[in-house]
Scaffold this active site. Structure first.
Site, PDB file in Angstrom:
ATOM      1  N   ARG A  20       0.129 -48.015 -17.326  1.00 24.73           N
ATOM      2  CA  ARG A  20       0.010 -49.078 -16.316  1.00 24.73           C
ATOM      3  C   ARG A  20      -0.602 -50.303 -16.972  1.00 24.73           C
ATOM      4  O   ARG A  20      -1.514 -50.187 -17.789  1.00 24.73           O
ATOM      5  CB  ARG A  20      -0.874 -48.600 -15.159  1.00 24.73           C
ATOM      6  CG  ARG A  20      -0.181 -47.559 -14.312  1.00 24.73           C
ATOM      7  CD  ARG A  20      -1.167 -46.848 -13.440  1.00 24.73           C
ATOM      8  NE  ARG A  20      -2.164 -46.206 -14.296  1.00 24.73           N
ATOM      9  CZ  ARG A  20      -3.152 -45.462 -13.838  1.00 24.73           C
ATOM     10  NH1 ARG A  20      -3.301 -45.277 -12.553  1.00 24.73           N
ATOM     11  NH2 ARG A  20      -4.011 -44.899 -14.672  1.00 24.73           N
ATOM     12  N   HIS A  44     -11.747 -31.136   6.230  1.00 23.92           N
ATOM     13  CA  HIS A  44     -11.674 -32.526   5.760  1.00 23.92           C
ATOM     14  C   HIS A  44     -12.296 -32.677   4.378  1.00 23.92           C
ATOM     15  O   HIS A  44     -11.696 -33.236   3.467  1.00 23.92           O
ATOM     16  CB  HIS A  44     -12.381 -33.422   6.783  1.00 23.92           C
ATOM     17  CG  HIS A  44     -12.403 -34.876   6.408  1.00 23.92           C
ATOM     18  ND1 HIS A  44     -13.432 -35.450   5.706  1.00 23.92           N
ATOM     19  CD2 HIS A  44     -11.503 -35.854   6.626  1.00 23.92           C
ATOM     20  CE1 HIS A  44     -13.170 -36.729   5.522  1.00 23.92           C
ATOM     21  NE2 HIS A  44     -12.006 -37.002   6.070  1.00 23.92           N
ATOM     22  N   ASP A  85       4.363 -42.736  -4.751  1.00 21.84           N
ATOM     23  CA  ASP A  85       4.909 -43.698  -3.805  1.00 21.84           C
ATOM     24  C   ASP A  85       6.110 -43.122  -3.061  1.00 21.84           C
ATOM     25  O   ASP A  85       6.304 -43.403  -1.887  1.00 21.84           O
ATOM     26  CB  ASP A  85       5.320 -44.992  -4.517  1.00 21.84           C
ATOM     27  CG  ASP A  85       4.171 -45.984  -4.548  1.00 21.84           C
ATOM     28  OD1 ASP A  85       3.342 -45.954  -3.614  1.00 21.84           O
ATOM     29  OD2 ASP A  85       4.097 -46.783  -5.496  1.00 21.84           O
ATOM     30  N   LYS A 111       0.833  -1.199   0.000  1.00 21.39           N
ATOM     31  CA  LYS A 111       0.000   0.000   0.000  1.00 21.39           C
ATOM     32  C   LYS A 111       0.871   1.254   0.000  1.00 21.39           C
ATOM     33  O   LYS A 111       0.646   2.173  -0.799  1.00 21.39           O
ATOM     34  CB  LYS A 111      -0.907  -0.016   1.236  1.00 21.39           C
ATOM     35  CG  LYS A 111      -2.093   0.891   1.148  1.00 21.39           C
ATOM     36  CD  LYS A 111      -2.978   0.776   2.398  1.00 21.39           C
ATOM     37  CE  LYS A 111      -3.844  -0.458   2.400  1.00 21.39           C
ATOM     38  NZ  LYS A 111      -4.512  -0.678   3.684  1.00 21.39           N
ATOM     39  N   ARG A 167      -3.591  -0.847  -6.722  1.00 22.03           N
ATOM     40  CA  ARG A 167      -2.721  -2.030  -6.817  1.00 22.03           C
ATOM     41  C   ARG A 167      -3.120  -2.801  -8.059  1.00 22.03           C
ATOM     42  O   ARG A 167      -4.204  -2.605  -8.607  1.00 22.03           O
ATOM     43  CB  ARG A 167      -2.847  -2.903  -5.577  1.00 22.03           C
ATOM     44  CG  ARG A 167      -4.230  -3.488  -5.453  1.00 22.03           C
ATOM     45  CD  ARG A 167      -4.458  -4.186  -4.147  1.00 22.03           C
ATOM     46  NE  ARG A 167      -5.900  -4.166  -3.941  1.00 22.03           N
ATOM     47  CZ  ARG A 167      -6.510  -4.400  -2.793  1.00 22.03           C
ATOM     48  NH1 ARG A 167      -5.803  -4.670  -1.723  1.00 22.03           N
ATOM     49  NH2 ARG A 167      -7.801  -4.358  -2.708  1.00 22.03           N
ATOM     50  N   MET A 199      -4.150  -5.316  11.176  1.00 21.56           N
ATOM     51  CA  MET A 199      -5.075  -4.357  11.778  1.00 21.56           C
ATOM     52  C   MET A 199      -5.882  -3.603  10.718  1.00 21.56           C
ATOM     53  O   MET A 199      -5.360  -3.181   9.704  1.00 21.56           O
ATOM     54  CB  MET A 199      -4.322  -3.343  12.640  1.00 21.56           C
ATOM     55  CG  MET A 199      -5.279  -2.588  13.549  1.00 21.56           C
ATOM     56  SD  MET A 199      -4.493  -1.223  14.410  1.00 21.56           S
ATOM     57  CE  MET A 199      -4.579   0.057  13.175  1.00 21.56           C
ATOM     58  N   THR A 230       6.560 -40.126  -7.909  1.00 18.61           N
ATOM     59  CA  THR A 230       6.529 -39.266  -6.724  1.00 18.61           C
ATOM     60  C   THR A 230       5.348 -39.545  -5.800  1.00 18.61           C
ATOM     61  O   THR A 230       5.347 -39.091  -4.663  1.00 18.61           O
ATOM     62  CB  THR A 230       6.541 -37.776  -7.126  1.00 18.61           C
ATOM     63  OG1 THR A 230       5.543 -37.574  -8.119  1.00 18.61           O
ATOM     64  CG2 THR A 230       7.892 -37.378  -7.662  1.00 18.61           C
TER      65      THR A 230
HETATM   66  P1  ADP Z   1      -7.881  -1.866   3.244  1.00 21.23           P
HETATM   67  O1  ADP Z   1      -6.517  -2.386   3.063  1.00 21.23           O
HETATM   68  O2  ADP Z   1      -8.739  -2.709   4.082  1.00 21.23           O
HETATM   69  O3  ADP Z   1      -8.505  -1.455   1.951  1.00 21.23           O
HETATM   70  P2  ADP Z   1      -7.419   0.929   3.679  1.00 21.23           P
HETATM   71  O4  ADP Z   1      -6.271   1.418   4.464  1.00 21.23           O
HETATM   72  O5  ADP Z   1      -7.309   1.045   2.230  1.00 21.23           O
HETATM   73  O6  ADP Z   1      -7.737  -0.545   4.133  1.00 21.23           O
HETATM   74  O7  ADP Z   1      -8.645   1.780   4.226  1.00 21.23           O
HETATM   75  C1  ADP Z   1      -9.928   1.362   4.507  1.00 21.23           C
HETATM   76  C2  ADP Z   1     -10.897   2.364   3.903  1.00 21.23           C
HETATM   77  O8  ADP Z   1     -10.649   3.676   4.400  1.00 21.23           O
HETATM   78  C3  ADP Z   1     -10.793   2.467   2.415  1.00 21.23           C
HETATM   79  O9  ADP Z   1     -12.077   2.652   1.881  1.00 21.23           O
HETATM   80  C4  ADP Z   1      -9.961   3.669   2.199  1.00 21.23           C
HETATM   81  O10 ADP Z   1     -10.202   4.258   0.969  1.00 21.23           O
HETATM   82  C5  ADP Z   1     -10.391   4.568   3.348  1.00 21.23           C
HETATM   83  N1  ADP Z   1      -9.326   5.499   3.745  1.00 21.23           N
HETATM   84  C6  ADP Z   1      -8.083   5.176   4.139  1.00 21.23           C
HETATM   85  N2  ADP Z   1      -7.361   6.284   4.397  1.00 21.23           N
HETATM   86  C7  ADP Z   1      -8.172   7.340   4.156  1.00 21.23           C
HETATM   87  C8  ADP Z   1      -7.994   8.750   4.225  1.00 21.23           C
HETATM   88  N3  ADP Z   1      -6.835   9.306   4.577  1.00 21.23           N
HETATM   89  N4  ADP Z   1      -9.034   9.542   3.906  1.00 21.23           N
HETATM   90  C9  ADP Z   1     -10.218   8.991   3.535  1.00 21.23           C
HETATM   91  N5  ADP Z   1     -10.448   7.685   3.459  1.00 21.23           N
HETATM   92  C10 ADP Z   1      -9.434   6.843   3.760  1.00 21.23           C
HETATM   93 MG    MG Z   2      -7.949  -0.230   0.726  1.00 20.66          MG
HETATM   94 MG    MG Z   3       4.353 -46.652  -7.535  1.00 18.61          MG
END
Ligand code: ADP
Ligand code: MG
Ligand code: MG
Length: 912
Positions: free
Chosen positions: A589, A464, A801, A29, A342, A109, A799
């Protein structure tokens, strides 16, 4: 004198300092926020605390020296840029604190928004924004998120209080709560924090921020994160970065909002406008589904300027990353802000289409396209699928009743049954059944085998049901938690209260996890039709999917060094394998050549024989039958190598079941009706009974103790080859001896075989050049491979056995009994029967390959276990220098693709 200064490690990077290649240090990120900042895109300013700082914290239990000052310096700079101080009473700067490791993983977190708000600054925020409701809403969100994720208060307490407030107001929409309601809710939340943690919510903004940062560090070692890392083999010492980002607000009114977007459709790969937008909302509201989002295209009418800007940015991002990107953005009073990007996840079909589209756009080359798809995706495209949920004219949409976890791919239709016994009984009478359980255990094994598919309401990908179904290649949906399964009453209830009784038809999709009521029509995969040759490579099927697969497969074939063969026992399988691109048979076989009414009688005679004459007569009868089988096979694989494995399983597998036979004999005795043959059979069954058949009289051991058995097979192969040769064909058999543990075994078999080959050559006048080799499937064989190579012209690593014997696992027993526990404890992330265990089994393969080639340079090496069609394992076999992999016909395209990928990846890492 000048004291040399040790360089002070840098723990904090402004978004202006990083870039996308610094994922190890800044996390995914953070690296991408920096990249966007440096592209000149509108990213709210902020900074990233590095993974190095987190590492120090995790090792020493406290923040690294100097981190506090460095953070202060960056915060100062941020405050100067923004023209306000964190938590400033009359106009507060607020920030979000967001975790972000190199790989995104569960258990880290959750983001905390609005840090810096306090009893003092909430009024300032209200005054500055001219929106009191907004200020109190932001504060209650902070209390809720901070309370839950940083202070560890049970989140339901906040949710319940929020629900109560809405209820009191007679609404279910949080937008109906006004400033006064929210102010009261804030008091309520503060009370929850106090009573749950024994302290007040921290009013000092910097303390809020520091506590949140520390909580992110600590979340690296949460149970969920650790388990995930162990299973995915992500190193535990990567640590996470922390992003501190100035807040922008999508909840300032209807000219504000927040959204997510993709630069292309992640499910089809088509270019266009894909995403969701929610007015007057903050953070996760979009994905949380609390209110209805609108399609991104509608933003054009809501806020044309922001929409146009967003479209431009998306194009910039796609050209820059040269791939599909996903994006999070927020609009604050008409101003667009980018909050994340991303390279986005996508479906298998989209992966192939996008890769070739990008080649056509000149953004990537074919090597890169090949690198970006994988065998698992190709395999998904090869399963038959349910007709689209979008029905054609006059068709009814399938009735989806649950959406569980896609545990083992495929599309299965059958009558619901609720216990193993019924599954077996019904399937014996020709019914197709789906075994439905809350969860499965080893007692369900027979039912799982009998069923078309398995559906459970509990458990995840390592339950399972999931593990065993994948092992059997059977369709499975697990963890369909909306379903209330009642096995006693033999029925289940759906979330909307409908009841499905035993015998009702259901359809389950193991590739998507969806469950339907009734029979959903199954459509064949166009990709399979293409491999089968019934669909032309240029066919514009499914938005160019077939063309995309064809282009990438052709490139993989051009790139790969590994050859790909098939495990096939008969002419039909062999022909199909050839259509799928097999370059020979790596394992034929021969056990089925001993089955069937006519042959079984001869095999019984062979086993019961008291004299050489009896035995030879039985073998003489079997010889022409087997020869004919080989003729067909060599014809189907004309011009390509066919490795024939001599008889491997223990003999009792060809005799009647011991219990059945005992009953038959006992009943006959009671009737005084002695059947001499049954009596002798029963004695033989007792004599041949083994405690551990896997480790008993089988493979080369059979060939050595049953005179004439292997010679008969060798003769059948040789005569078939001579016949094909005389008919103008080009048969290329190779003879493979199973379960060899020592070179002496092989030498004896070899001597006999060579004699037979010479005899047949002399008798037919056809020169026979048939290689003799062995399987390497016992640890002793692997360890003494240097000696064994003296008598073997090729090795084929068995692989399956080898994994059983190296681990001391009996697969049939362990998969069903304790693999779930092992996977859940993270002892391995994937069953060693699915993907080769590189460190153990793989290491033996590597040693044996080297030792074998040291004895006999040019020794041909292959693998014929199921691992030969497993993507990860194919890469390993490429690395250790095998000549070919052999796998079931259906897996051949996967092996071809992965062999190509392995070749470009090793080539790339040499030159990079
Ligand atoms: P995750 O990895 O779960 O997407 P994020 O860090 O991207 O977590 O943030 C969770 C949400 O909060 C997302 O919708 C993101 O766009 C929003 N968010 C994060 N930082 C800010 C910010 N500085 N201002 C406004 N919205 C934010
Ligand atoms: Mg996000
Ligand atoms: Mg065999």
């Amino acid at each position: 004198m000048c004291a040399r200064r040790t360089p002070v490690p840098k723990f904090v990077y402004s978004f202006t300092e990083g870039n996308k290649d610094l994922k190890d240090l800044l996390g995914g990120k953070g690296a991408n926020l920096a990249e966007m900042t440096n592209l000149g895109l509108p990213v709210p300013p902020g900074f990233t605390i590095t993974t190095e700082a987190c590492k120090v914290y995790l090792e020493s239990g406290s923040e690294p020296e100097g981190l506090r000052d460095e953070v202060s310096a960056h915060l100062d700079a941020l405050e100067r840029t923004m023209g306000k101080r964190l938590g400033q009473a009359d106009d507060p700067l607020l920030v979000s604190v967001r975790s972000g490791a190199k790989f995104s993983m569960p258990g880290m977190m959750d983001t905390v928004l609005n840090i810096g708000l306090s009893d003092a600054s909430v009024a300032g925020l209200a005054a500055q924004s001219g929106n009191e409701r907004f200020a109190w809403d932001s504060y209650r969100r902070l209390l809720q998120m901070f309370g839950k994720t940083v202070l560890g208060v049970d989140g339901d307490l906040f949710e319940d209080a929020l629900d109560e407030a809405k209820h009191a107001k007679g609404t279910s929409d949080d937008l109906d709560l006004d400033a006064g309601d929210l102010e009261k809710l804030v008091e309520r939340f503060k009370g929850i924090v106090r009573s749950e943690t024994g302290r007040d919510f921290p009013q000092d903004p910097r303390e809020q921020m520091d506590l949140a940062v520390r909580a992110v560090f600590e979340s690296w070692n949460s149970d969920r994160a650790r388990l995930y890392r162990r299973q995915e083999r992500i190193p535990g010492d990567l640590a996470t970065a922390v992003n501190v980002c100035s807040m922008v607000f999508g909840n300032l009114g209807s000219d504000s909002g927040t959204g997510v977007a993709f630069t292309r459709d992640p499910s089809t790969g088509a270019q266009g406008v894909y995403g969701d937008y929610l007015q007057n909302a903050q953070g996760e509201d979009v994905v949380a589904g609390i209110r209805n989002t609108v399609p991104l295209a509608e933003l054009e009418t809501l806020d044309k300027a922001s929409y146009d800007q967003l479209m431009g940015i998306m194009e910039t991002l796609e050209n820059h990353y040269r791939d599909l990107c996903d994006i999070e953005f927020t609009i604050e009073r008409g101003k667009l802000w980018m909050l994340q990007t991303r390279v986005g996840k996508r479906t298998a079909a989209a992966a192939f289409r996008i890769a070739t589209q990008l080649v056509d756009q000149g953004l990537i080359d074919l090597d890169e396209a090949l690198h970006r798809v994988n065998g698992a995706q190709l395999a998904q495209l090869m399963f038959p699928r349910f007709a689209e949920e979008r029905p054609g004219q006059g068709e009814k949409a399938p009735d989806r009743i649950a959406w569980g976890i896609a545990a083992s791919p495929g599309a299965a239709v059958g009558k619901a049954v609720f216990d193993s016994y019924t599954a077996v009984k019904w399937s014996r009478s020709g019914e197709k059944v789906i075994l439905v359980r809350r969860e499965t255990n080893p007692d369900d094994l027979d039912g799982m085998i009998a069923a078309e598919g398995i559906l459970t309401s509990r458990g995840g990908k390592t339950s399972h049901a999931a593990v065993v179904a994948r092992g059997m290649g059977k369709t499975c949906v697990c963890g369909a938690e909306e379903l209330e399964v009642d096995t006693k009453k033999r029925r289940f209830a759906t979330a909307d209260g409908r009841v499905v009784e035993e015998g009702d038809l259901i359809s389950i999709d193991g590739s998507t996890g969806k469950v339907y009521l009734g029979e959903v029509p199954v459509v064949p995969s166009p990709v399979v039709e293409y491999f089968e040759g019934t669909l032309h490579a240029g066919a514009d099927e499914q938005g160019g999917l077939v063309q995309a697969v064809h282009r990438i497969m052709s490139h993989a074939d051009g790139r790969r060094r590994l050859r790909v063969r098939a495990n096939a026992d008969n002419a039909d399988d062999a022909s199909r394998a050839r259509r799928y691109g097999a370059q020979g048979i790596g394992l034929c076989r021969t056990e089925h050549m001993f089955l069937g009414e006519e042959r079984r009688k001869e095999v019984e005679r062979l086993i019961l024989a008291d004299t050489d004459d009896e035995r030879e007569s039985a073998l003489r009868t079997l010889l022409p039958l087997q020869k004919d089988d080989f003729v067909e096979l060599f014809q189907a694989m004309d011009g390509l190598p066919v490795t024939v494995r001599l008889l491997d399983p223990p003999l009792h597998e060809f005799l009647p079941d011991i219990t059945e036979l005992s009953v038959r004999v006992a009943l006959a005795e009671a009737r005084k009706d002695h059947n001499e043959n049954d009596l002798r059979l029963l004695q033989a069954v007792h004599r041949l009974h083994e405690q551990n058949p896997m480790l008993g009289l089988r493979g080369v051991r059979l060939g050595l103790v049953i005179p004439g058995l292997f010679s008969m097979q060798v003769r059948a192969i040789a005569e078939a080859a001579a016949e094909r040769r005389r008919a103008g064909g080009d048969p290329r058999p190779e003879i493979m001896i199973p379960l060899v543990g020592t070179v002496q075994e092989l030498e004896i078999v070899r001597e006999d075989a060579e004699k037979v080959l010479a005899e047949v050559a002399a008798a037919t006048g056809v020169p026979l050049d048939i290689a003799l080799g062995t399987m390497i499937e016992l640890p002793r064989a692997a360890v003494t491979a240097g000696q064994i190579a003296e008598a073997a012209e090729f090795f084929s690593f068995g692989t399956n056995d080898l994994t059983q014997t190296v681990w001391g696992f009996s697969r049939d027993d362990v998969e069903a009994s304790f693999f779930t526990a092992y996977l859940e404890k993270g002892i391995f992330g994937v069953s060693p029967f699915e993907t080769i265990d590189r460190d153990g089994v793989g290491s033996l393969v590597r040693q044996a390959a080297e030792a074998g080639r040291a004895t006999r340079p040019g020794l041909k090496l292959g693998v014929c276990g199921e691992h030969g069609g497993d993507p990860d394992s194919v890469h390993f076999f490429h690395e250790v220098g095998l000549d070919y992999v052999s796998c079931s016909p259906f897996r051949i395209p996967v092996a071809r693709l992965e062999a190509g990928r392995a070749a470009i990846e090793t080539a790339g890492s040499d030159s990079r």
